[in-house]
Design a protein around this motif. Structure first.
Motif, PDB file in Angstrom:
ATOM      1  N   CYS A  35       0.951  -1.224   0.001  1.00 45.24           N
ATOM      2  CA  CYS A  35       0.050  -0.044  -0.029  1.00 45.24           C
ATOM      3  C   CYS A  35       1.002   1.092  -0.107  1.00 45.24           C
ATOM      4  O   CYS A  35       1.858   1.279   0.875  1.00 45.24           O
ATOM      5  CB  CYS A  35      -1.030   0.132   1.317  1.00 45.24           C
ATOM      6  SG  CYS A  35      -2.198  -1.605   1.496  1.00 45.24           S
ATOM      7  N   PRO A  36       0.602   2.010  -1.003  1.00 49.24           N
ATOM      8  CA  PRO A  36       1.589   3.274  -1.044  1.00 49.24           C
ATOM      9  C   PRO A  36       1.529   4.326   0.258  1.00 49.24           C
ATOM     10  O   PRO A  36       0.326   4.328   0.820  1.00 49.24           O
ATOM     11  CB  PRO A  36       1.043   3.972  -2.455  1.00 49.24           C
ATOM     12  CG  PRO A  36      -0.234   3.694  -2.478  1.00 49.24           C
ATOM     13  CD  PRO A  36      -0.372   2.222  -2.085  1.00 49.24           C
ATOM     14  N   SER A  37       2.479   4.518   0.662  1.00 49.86           N
ATOM     15  CA  SER A  37       2.386   5.652   2.062  1.00 49.86           C
ATOM     16  C   SER A  37       2.777   7.082   1.816  1.00 49.86           C
ATOM     17  O   SER A  37       2.724   7.601   2.707  1.00 49.86           O
ATOM     18  CB  SER A  37       3.343   4.753   2.778  1.00 49.86           C
ATOM     19  OG  SER A  37       4.605   5.052   2.717  1.00 49.86           O
ATOM     20  N   ALA A  38       3.114   7.362   0.315  1.00 45.32           N
ATOM     21  CA  ALA A  38       3.333   8.591   0.360  1.00 45.32           C
ATOM     22  C   ALA A  38       2.111   9.722   0.391  1.00 45.32           C
ATOM     23  O   ALA A  38       0.920   9.097  -0.297  1.00 45.32           O
ATOM     24  CB  ALA A  38       3.874   8.999  -1.098  1.00 45.32           C
ATOM     25  N   ALA A  39       2.259  10.672   0.728  1.00 42.70           N
ATOM     26  CA  ALA A  39       1.121  11.600   0.575  1.00 42.70           C
ATOM     27  C   ALA A  39       0.813  11.984  -0.695  1.00 42.70           C
ATOM     28  O   ALA A  39       1.676  12.204  -1.708  1.00 42.70           O
ATOM     29  CB  ALA A  39       1.637  13.053   1.434  1.00 42.70           C
ATOM     30  N   PRO A  40      -0.585  12.261  -1.111  1.00 40.75           N
ATOM     31  CA  PRO A  40      -1.094  12.723  -2.405  1.00 40.75           C
ATOM     32  C   PRO A  40      -0.501  13.957  -2.752  1.00 40.75           C
ATOM     33  O   PRO A  40      -0.324  14.900  -1.847  1.00 40.75           O
ATOM     34  CB  PRO A  40      -2.486  12.542  -2.198  1.00 40.75           C
ATOM     35  CG  PRO A  40      -3.056  12.710  -0.838  1.00 40.75           C
ATOM     36  CD  PRO A  40      -1.797  11.976   0.141  1.00 40.75           C
ATOM     37  N   ALA A  41      -0.577  14.244  -4.023  1.00 41.53           N
ATOM     38  CA  ALA A  41      -0.070  15.639  -4.342  1.00 41.53           C
ATOM     39  C   ALA A  41      -0.872  16.780  -3.822  1.00 41.53           C
ATOM     40  O   ALA A  41      -2.205  16.522  -3.936  1.00 41.53           O
ATOM     41  CB  ALA A  41      -0.019  15.527  -6.208  1.00 41.53           C
ATOM     42  N   ALA A  42      -0.241  17.859  -3.492  1.00 34.59           N
ATOM     43  CA  ALA A  42      -0.952  18.786  -3.113  1.00 34.59           C
ATOM     44  C   ALA A  42      -1.916  19.470  -4.176  1.00 34.59           C
ATOM     45  O   ALA A  42      -1.467  19.607  -5.296  1.00 34.59           O
ATOM     46  CB  ALA A  42      -0.038  19.902  -2.595  1.00 34.59           C
ATOM     47  N   SER A  62      -6.715   6.710  -3.219  1.00 38.52           N
ATOM     48  CA  SER A  62      -5.236   6.485  -3.470  1.00 38.52           C
ATOM     49  C   SER A  62      -4.995   6.164  -4.991  1.00 38.52           C
ATOM     50  O   SER A  62      -5.800   6.052  -5.853  1.00 38.52           O
ATOM     51  CB  SER A  62      -4.908   5.036  -2.799  1.00 38.52           C
ATOM     52  OG  SER A  62      -5.314   3.880  -3.284  1.00 38.52           O
ATOM     53  N   THR A  63      -3.718   6.338  -5.182  1.00 40.40           N
ATOM     54  CA  THR A  63      -3.267   5.919  -6.654  1.00 40.40           C
ATOM     55  C   THR A  63      -2.183   5.003  -6.497  1.00 40.40           C
ATOM     56  O   THR A  63      -1.806   4.436  -5.256  1.00 40.40           O
ATOM     57  CB  THR A  63      -2.624   7.246  -7.281  1.00 40.40           C
ATOM     58  OG1 THR A  63      -1.409   7.643  -6.527  1.00 40.40           O
ATOM     59  CG2 THR A  63      -3.474   8.341  -7.530  1.00 40.40           C
ATOM     60  N   ASP A  64      -1.815   4.435  -7.607  1.00 43.25           N
ATOM     61  CA  ASP A  64      -0.263   3.537  -7.393  1.00 43.25           C
ATOM     62  C   ASP A  64       0.584   3.903  -6.505  1.00 43.25           C
ATOM     63  O   ASP A  64       1.588   3.074  -6.041  1.00 43.25           O
ATOM     64  CB  ASP A  64       0.065   2.830  -8.920  1.00 43.25           C
ATOM     65  CG  ASP A  64      -0.836   2.140  -9.600  1.00 43.25           C
ATOM     66  OD1 ASP A  64      -1.858   1.810  -8.915  1.00 43.25           O
ATOM     67  OD2 ASP A  64      -0.909   2.262 -10.855  1.00 43.25           O
ATOM     68  N   SER A  65       0.903   5.234  -6.432  1.00 40.99           N
ATOM     69  CA  SER A  65       2.049   5.720  -5.848  1.00 40.99           C
ATOM     70  C   SER A  65       1.811   6.613  -4.449  1.00 40.99           C
ATOM     71  O   SER A  65       2.564   7.105  -3.840  1.00 40.99           O
ATOM     72  CB  SER A  65       2.892   6.766  -6.522  1.00 40.99           C
ATOM     73  OG  SER A  65       2.305   7.933  -7.079  1.00 40.99           O
ATOM     74  N   ALA A  66       0.526   6.815  -4.196  1.00 37.28           N
ATOM     75  CA  ALA A  66       0.183   7.905  -3.176  1.00 37.28           C
ATOM     76  C   ALA A  66      -1.081   7.196  -2.328  1.00 37.28           C
ATOM     77  O   ALA A  66      -1.978   6.688  -2.932  1.00 37.28           O
ATOM     78  CB  ALA A  66      -0.164   9.214  -3.753  1.00 37.28           C
ATOM     79  N   ALA A  67      -1.129   7.465  -1.015  1.00 34.03           N
ATOM     80  CA  ALA A  67      -2.107   7.224  -0.038  1.00 34.03           C
ATOM     81  C   ALA A  67      -3.353   8.145  -0.252  1.00 34.03           C
ATOM     82  O   ALA A  67      -3.328   9.067  -0.999  1.00 34.03           O
ATOM     83  CB  ALA A  67      -1.664   7.202   1.332  1.00 34.03           C
ATOM     84  N   PRO A  68      -4.234   7.630   0.092  1.00 30.79           N
ATOM     85  CA  PRO A  68      -5.609   8.372  -0.263  1.00 30.79           C
ATOM     86  C   PRO A  68      -5.558   9.792   0.864  1.00 30.79           C
ATOM     87  O   PRO A  68      -4.802   9.659   1.747  1.00 30.79           O
ATOM     88  CB  PRO A  68      -6.816   7.554   0.284  1.00 30.79           C
ATOM     89  CG  PRO A  68      -6.176   6.643   1.248  1.00 30.79           C
ATOM     90  CD  PRO A  68      -4.806   6.182   0.860  1.00 30.79           C
ATOM     91  N   GLU A  69      -6.574  10.739   0.631  1.00 34.11           N
ATOM     92  CA  GLU A  69      -6.587  11.872   1.613  1.00 34.11           C
ATOM     93  C   GLU A  69      -8.144  11.852   1.953  1.00 34.11           C
ATOM     94  O   GLU A  69      -8.832  11.745   1.300  1.00 34.11           O
ATOM     95  CB  GLU A  69      -6.057  12.968   0.877  1.00 34.11           C
ATOM     96  CG  GLU A  69      -5.937  14.347   1.832  1.00 34.11           C
ATOM     97  CD  GLU A  69      -5.608  15.540   1.100  1.00 34.11           C
ATOM     98  OE1 GLU A  69      -4.691  16.207   1.881  1.00 34.11           O
ATOM     99  OE2 GLU A  69      -5.742  15.643  -0.046  1.00 34.11           O
ATOM    100  N   VAL A  70      -8.282  11.914   3.506  1.00 32.60           N
ATOM    101  CA  VAL A  70      -9.506  11.955   3.816  1.00 32.60           C
ATOM    102  C   VAL A  70      -9.337  13.390   4.716  1.00 32.60           C
ATOM    103  O   VAL A  70      -8.746  13.557   5.757  1.00 32.60           O
ATOM    104  CB  VAL A  70     -10.029  11.062   4.877  1.00 32.60           C
ATOM    105  CG1 VAL A  70     -11.348  11.067   5.381  1.00 32.60           C
ATOM    106  CG2 VAL A  70     -10.091   9.645   4.131  1.00 32.60           C
ATOM    107  N   THR A  71     -10.339  14.372   4.254  1.00 29.86           N
ATOM    108  CA  THR A  71     -10.358  15.848   5.124  1.00 29.86           C
ATOM    109  C   THR A  71     -11.418  15.905   5.943  1.00 29.86           C
ATOM    110  O   THR A  71     -12.583  15.944   5.060  1.00 29.86           O
ATOM    111  CB  THR A  71      -9.942  16.902   4.088  1.00 29.86           C
ATOM    112  OG1 THR A  71      -8.513  16.629   3.495  1.00 29.86           O
ATOM    113  CG2 THR A  71      -9.789  18.256   5.017  1.00 29.86           C
ATOM    114  N   VAL A  72     -11.444  16.201   7.082  1.00 27.79           N
ATOM    115  CA  VAL A  72     -12.750  16.228   7.723  1.00 27.79           C
ATOM    116  C   VAL A  72     -12.831  17.893   8.201  1.00 27.79           C
ATOM    117  O   VAL A  72     -12.118  18.315   8.953  1.00 27.79           O
ATOM    118  CB  VAL A  72     -12.703  15.269   9.005  1.00 27.79           C
ATOM    119  CG1 VAL A  72     -13.956  15.754  10.029  1.00 27.79           C
ATOM    120  CG2 VAL A  72     -13.065  13.736   8.481  1.00 27.79           C
ATOM    121  N   THR A  73     -13.998  18.198   8.015  1.00 29.66           N
ATOM    122  CA  THR A  73     -14.484  19.624   8.548  1.00 29.66           C
ATOM    123  C   THR A  73     -15.443  19.106   9.557  1.00 29.66           C
ATOM    124  O   THR A  73     -16.415  18.716   9.396  1.00 29.66           O
ATOM    125  CB  THR A  73     -15.149  20.676   7.499  1.00 29.66           C
ATOM    126  OG1 THR A  73     -13.909  20.715   6.576  1.00 29.66           O
ATOM    127  CG2 THR A  73     -15.423  21.798   8.213  1.00 29.66           C
TER     128      THR A  73
END
Length: 185
Positions: A35-42, A62-73
């Motif tokens: 599982c990729p652990s790199a942060a997704p592109a900004a 996620s992508t092949d090279s980056a983990a997903p991003e979940v942003t909670v407000t």
């Protein structure tokens, strides 16, 4: 900390030695053995934005090279579990009793904290869908292998009484970003 983020209290925990993934016998879409652990592109645009009963959540898969991003407000909460396919896979349909190999990230809607992540560990998790919390099963069953999905689950489909060791309190809504790598059985 490793936690049964998606398992019941009585089952093996994803990330434990008994639940570690082995995709050698899995039916898999083209997917990495890790599982990729790199942060997704900004600056990317979320694939799903969901206003809840309170707060909002934005999910980028996620992508092949980056983990997903979940942003909670937050605090974010839902009164009914909602599933969204972020990227459709082309593999076989996942039966509701399959054993799956997945990469996943679990986020608490109350405070936006990541309480469990196979992405952080860099390894997929493998477990039977009939041994996970109902919201996780609802997110995966019926999807195609190779899909990336997100689920915002109400407390009844997560941990209705909480999971104190993970910082999950009674009444917390949970959000998962999941990449389905393969199925067995």
């Amino acid at each position: 900390m490793m936690l049964a983020a998606c398992g019941s209290d009585a089952d093996a925990e994803p990330g434990s030695s008994t639940a570690a993934a082995s995709t050698s016998s899995a039916v898999a879409a083209p997917a990495a053995a890790s599982c990729p652990s790199a942060a997704p592109a900004a600056g990317g645009t979320p694939e799903w934005t969901l206003p809840g009963a309170t707060g909002t959540v934005a999910v980028t898969g996620s992508t092949d090279s980056a983990a997903p991003e979940v942003t909670v407000t937050g605090p974010f909460s839902v009164t009914a579990t909602q599933v969204h396919t972020l990227q459709a896979g082309a593999g076989p349909v996942v039966p509701d009793t399959a054993t799956v190999s997945v990469c996943y990230m679990g986020v608490n809607g109350r405070d936006g904290s990541v309480f469990d992540s196979s992405y952080q560990r860099g390894e997929p998790a493998e477990f039977p869908l009939d041994g996970v919390v109902p919201g996780f099963q609802k997110a995966i069953a019926g999807q195609n292998v190779g899909s990336t999905v997100a689920v915002a689950m109400d407390p009844a489909d997560g941990y209705p009484e909480g999971q104190p060791s993970a910082g999950i309190q009674k009444g917390d809504s949970l959000v998962f970003a999941i990449k389905i790598l393969g199925i067995t059985g």
